[in-house]
Design a protein around this motif. Structure first.
Motif, PDB file in Angstrom:
ATOM      1  N   GLY A  37       1.013  -1.656  -0.286  1.00 25.86           N
ATOM      2  CA  GLY A  37       0.047  -0.065   0.256  1.00 25.86           C
ATOM      3  C   GLY A  37       1.077   1.292  -0.121  1.00 25.86           C
ATOM      4  O   GLY A  37       0.306   2.227  -0.165  1.00 25.86           O
ATOM      5  N   ALA A  38       2.013   1.656   0.414  1.00 26.44           N
ATOM      6  CA  ALA A  38       2.519   2.538   0.492  1.00 26.44           C
ATOM      7  C   ALA A  38       3.859   2.706  -0.029  1.00 26.44           C
ATOM      8  O   ALA A  38       4.588   3.942  -0.491  1.00 26.44           O
ATOM      9  N   LEU A  39       3.872   1.646  -1.733  1.00 29.07           N
ATOM     10  CA  LEU A  39       4.395   2.065  -2.803  1.00 29.07           C
ATOM     11  C   LEU A  39       4.138   2.678  -3.726  1.00 29.07           C
ATOM     12  O   LEU A  39       2.960   2.798  -3.998  1.00 29.07           O
ATOM     13  N   ASP A  40       4.808   2.736  -4.384  1.00 33.62           N
ATOM     14  CA  ASP A  40       4.480   3.922  -5.863  1.00 33.62           C
ATOM     15  C   ASP A  40       4.159   2.932  -6.862  1.00 33.62           C
ATOM     16  O   ASP A  40       4.441   1.054  -6.636  1.00 33.62           O
ATOM     17  N   ALA A  41       3.706   2.687  -7.614  1.00 32.62           N
ATOM     18  CA  ALA A  41       2.551   2.047  -9.008  1.00 32.62           C
ATOM     19  C   ALA A  41       3.453   0.931  -9.839  1.00 32.62           C
ATOM     20  O   ALA A  41       3.554  -0.256  -9.379  1.00 32.62           O
ATOM     21  N   PHE A  42       4.442   1.352 -10.282  1.00 32.99           N
ATOM     22  CA  PHE A  42       5.916   0.286 -11.057  1.00 32.99           C
ATOM     23  C   PHE A  42       6.071  -0.063  -9.895  1.00 32.99           C
ATOM     24  O   PHE A  42       6.127  -1.918 -10.208  1.00 32.99           O
ATOM     25  N   THR A  43       6.651  -0.124  -8.622  1.00 35.42           N
ATOM     26  CA  THR A  43       6.866  -1.015  -7.912  1.00 35.42           C
ATOM     27  C   THR A  43       6.199  -2.175  -7.130  1.00 35.42           C
ATOM     28  O   THR A  43       6.488  -3.570  -6.647  1.00 35.42           O
ATOM     29  N   ARG A  44       5.347  -1.795  -6.735  1.00 35.88           N
ATOM     30  CA  ARG A  44       3.872  -2.269  -6.137  1.00 35.88           C
ATOM     31  C   ARG A  44       4.253  -3.603  -6.927  1.00 35.88           C
ATOM     32  O   ARG A  44       3.860  -4.315  -7.515  1.00 35.88           O
TER      33      ARG A  44
END
Length: 268
Positions: A179-186
């Motif tokens: 939930g705390a990560l950017d979209a690409f890393t997620r």
């Protein structure tokens, strides 16, 4: 009986009419109410719903961190009456200890959970090798001796998931892990988790607000109502595995996401 036929395996987790409250007596606050569901061995389930609906409470129940107030709950055909050693957990915050290296953070459960804690003094080198191999499997080769402050958020979450898996739990519980990560890393970590599940066959319960994440990863998505949480819908995701990220752009995938969103949005 037909030759070669096999009996279906019983579910690993069974909830039958389970309710749970925080507090006691007149001050008790209902969290979830009359939930019945089964989780098969090796199944990947996701639980979605509005904020405060009891998703994390359901996870606490199954892991034995909070008692039921009504109904029956069994894991591996045994009533859940205390915290289960057979559960590994990871959360939105990686909670890595800043003074321990990446590999030593992963080893932490083995210093706490029986029977490993009785053995780790003699077998530390063997366990460290196992932790290093686990970290390598999620793309952290070369980072095993780094400290958490030397890792990106995505790397910290990979290490956190490895820590949850090191004692080979039957059930992996993930509470908003990306939930705390950017979209690409997620999305990178979706693929890492997809591969971990495929390789290890562990039973996974994912709590998430991200409906795309739920549909991409899970075999079954449960939609919960506003508090006290009930199961509004069981959605079986029949998209073939292994799933590539490209599946998220297909009409079938998007239709499932839209259906889930309309169920949750309709409660506001």
């Amino acid at each position: 009986m037909t030759s070669g036929s096999t009996e279906p395996k019983p579910p690993l987790v069974v909830l039958n009419g389970v309710s749970m409250s925080y507090g006691r007596g007149a001050a008790a606050v209902p969290a979830i109410e009359d939930i019945s569901l089964d989780i098969q061995r090796g199944e990947f389930i996701a639980v979605v719903g509005p904020s405060g609906c009891g998703k994390s409470s359901l996870m606490k129940l199954i892991s034995g961190l909070h008692p039921t107030s009504a109904g029956q709950l069994t894991v591996d055909n045994q009533p859940v009456v205390k915290p289960l050693k057979s559960v590994g957990m990871a959360f939105q915050n990686s909670n890595l200890l800043p003074w321990r290296s990446c590999v030593d953070n992963v080893l932490l459960p083995l210093e706490i959970v029986s029977p490993y804690r009785q053995r780790i003094g003699r077998h530390r080198a063997e366990y460290k090798k196992k932790a290093e191999e686990l970290l390598q499997s999620v793309g952290l080769t070369g980072f095993t001796e780094k400290f958490p402050w030397q890792l990106s958020g995505g790397m910290q979450q990979r290490a956190s998931i490895c820590r949850a898996l090191i004692h080979e739990p039957e059930i992996l519980m993930l509470d908003e892990p990306f939930g705390a990560l950017d979209a690409f890393t997620r999305e990178e970590l979706w693929c890492a988790l997809r591969d971990i599940h495929a390789a290890r066959g562990v039973t996974v319960m994912l709590v998430t607000h991200d409906l795309r994440e739920a549909v991409f990863l899970a075999d079954t998505v449960y939609v919960m109502s506003n508090r006290p949480g009930r199961i509004l819908k069981k959605c079986e995701v029949t998209l073939p595995r292994p799933r590539a990220l490209e599946v998220t752009y297909t009409p079938t995938f998007q239709n499932i996401v839209h259906e889930l969103r309309s169920l949750i949005g309709g409660q506001h």
